[in-house]
Motif scaffolding. Structure first.
Motif, short mmCIF file in Angstrom:
data_model
loop_
_atom_site.label_atom_id
_atom_site.label_comp_id
_atom_site.label_asym_id
_atom_site.label_seq_id
_atom_site.Cartn_x
_atom_site.Cartn_y
_atom_site.Cartn_z
N UNK A 117 0.87 -1.16 0.10
CA UNK A 117 -0.02 0.21 0.10
C UNK A 117 0.93 1.31 -0.03
N UNK A 118 1.02 2.03 -0.88
CA UNK A 118 1.51 3.25 -1.04
C UNK A 118 0.44 4.60 -1.14
N UNK A 119 0.88 5.58 -0.54
CA UNK A 119 0.32 6.80 -0.74
C UNK A 119 0.52 7.46 -2.09
N UNK A 120 -0.40 8.26 -2.64
CA UNK A 120 -0.08 8.85 -3.64
C UNK A 120 1.25 9.56 -4.12
N UNK A 121 1.86 10.17 -3.23
CA UNK A 121 2.97 11.03 -3.27
C UNK A 121 4.07 10.08 -3.27
N UNK A 122 4.10 8.79 -2.52
CA UNK A 122 5.15 7.75 -2.66
C UNK A 122 5.02 7.29 -3.95
N UNK A 123 4.00 6.91 -4.51
CA UNK A 123 3.66 6.34 -5.83
C UNK A 123 4.19 7.42 -6.90
N UNK A 139 5.34 -7.54 -8.70
CA UNK A 139 5.53 -8.52 -8.07
C UNK A 139 4.43 -8.69 -6.70
N UNK A 140 3.95 -7.74 -6.43
CA UNK A 140 3.05 -7.75 -5.20
C UNK A 140 1.57 -7.23 -5.68
N UNK A 141 0.64 -7.42 -4.88
CA UNK A 141 -0.80 -6.91 -5.25
C UNK A 141 -0.48 -5.51 -4.62
N UNK A 142 -1.12 -4.61 -5.59
CA UNK A 142 -0.57 -3.19 -5.23
C UNK A 142 -1.89 -2.31 -4.93
N UNK A 143 -1.73 -1.27 -4.19
CA UNK A 143 -2.57 -0.47 -4.12
C UNK A 143 -2.28 1.03 -3.68
N UNK A 144 -2.73 2.06 -4.33
CA UNK A 144 -2.43 3.41 -4.05
C UNK A 144 -3.56 4.10 -3.38
N UNK A 145 -3.36 4.69 -2.24
CA UNK A 145 -4.42 5.45 -1.50
C UNK A 145 -4.22 6.98 -1.87
N UNK A 146 -5.48 7.56 -2.59
CA UNK A 146 -5.54 9.02 -2.84
C UNK A 146 -6.88 9.51 -2.74
N UNK A 147 -6.80 10.70 -2.16
CA UNK A 147 -7.98 11.31 -2.17
C UNK A 147 -8.27 12.43 -3.49
N UNK A 148 -7.40 12.46 -4.12
CA UNK A 148 -7.39 13.46 -5.26
C UNK A 148 -7.54 12.61 -6.63
N UNK A 149 -6.80 11.33 -6.77
CA UNK A 149 -6.98 10.76 -8.16
C UNK A 149 -8.33 10.11 -8.30
#
Length: 195
Positions: A69-75, A89-99
């Protein structure tokens, strides 16, 4: 039950990234020798896919994490370089309130109820752990869900920047479960949440 691990690089004064760009890559200038080998052996799951390929680790089985799990800025750091699926290689999630959408179907966007989604992932049967890949804002939102902290502390004082976790003041107690020191001055400490 799966666990959420916040695995992060930090300065001695608790900052994880540049206050203007958010980038924390400057810490990795000390990643060499014994420390480098330890990181590749113990935490290769946390390397971006392109780095795993470059280092010949793409066939290495996952040992700690199967979800990130990444924040939008890290991503954004990878995204700005044209990499839309940095942890393929992992199941990926990006958390964002703006995208409102994410351009790669391999990455699921979490727009609301981040805590609820993390609790859902933690409740899954089987599997490996969940890697929280920064930054300080998302760690602050998930502070009460973090089961384990793995902090790579580098021998720098930076004075300001992005704090490790942007959360309201409260004592949250962890116990030290492992600590390694390295000849480059880095310390890798693992803390477990006290329930």
């Amino acid at each position: 039950m799966r666990e959420l691990t916040y695995y992060i690089a930090s300065s001695l004064d608790g900052f994880i990234g540049d206050p203007h760009t958010g980038d924390g890559a400057f810490f990795e200038q000390l990643a060499s020798g014994e420390y480098h080998r330890f990181m590749f052996d113990e935490f290769s799951d946390t390397l971006p896919t392109f780095a795993r390929e470059h280092l010949g680790l793409e066939g290495k089985p996952l040992t700690r994490f199967d979800t990130v799990i990444q924040g939008r800025r890290s991503n954004q750091v990878a995204y700005d370089q044209g990499v839309t699926s940095p942890y393929a290689h992992l199941r990926q999630y990006v958390a964002s309130r703006t995208l409102t959408e994410y351009p790669d179907p391999a990455v699921e966007l979490i727009r609301d109820d981040l805590v609820g989604k993390v609790r859902e992932l933690k409740a899954e049967e089987g599997g490996l752990g969940i890697y929280l890949c920064g930054g300080g804002d998302i760690a602050g939102q998930l502070i009460d869900e973090i089961d384990e902290l793995i902090i790579k502390t580098y021998p720098f004082l930076v004075g300001s920047g992005i704090p490790m976790a942007s959360a309201g003041f409260a004592l949250r107690q962890y116990e030290l479960s492992d600590c390694r020191t390295f000849d480059n001055g880095a310390i890798v400490a693992t803390y477990r949440k006290i329930r």
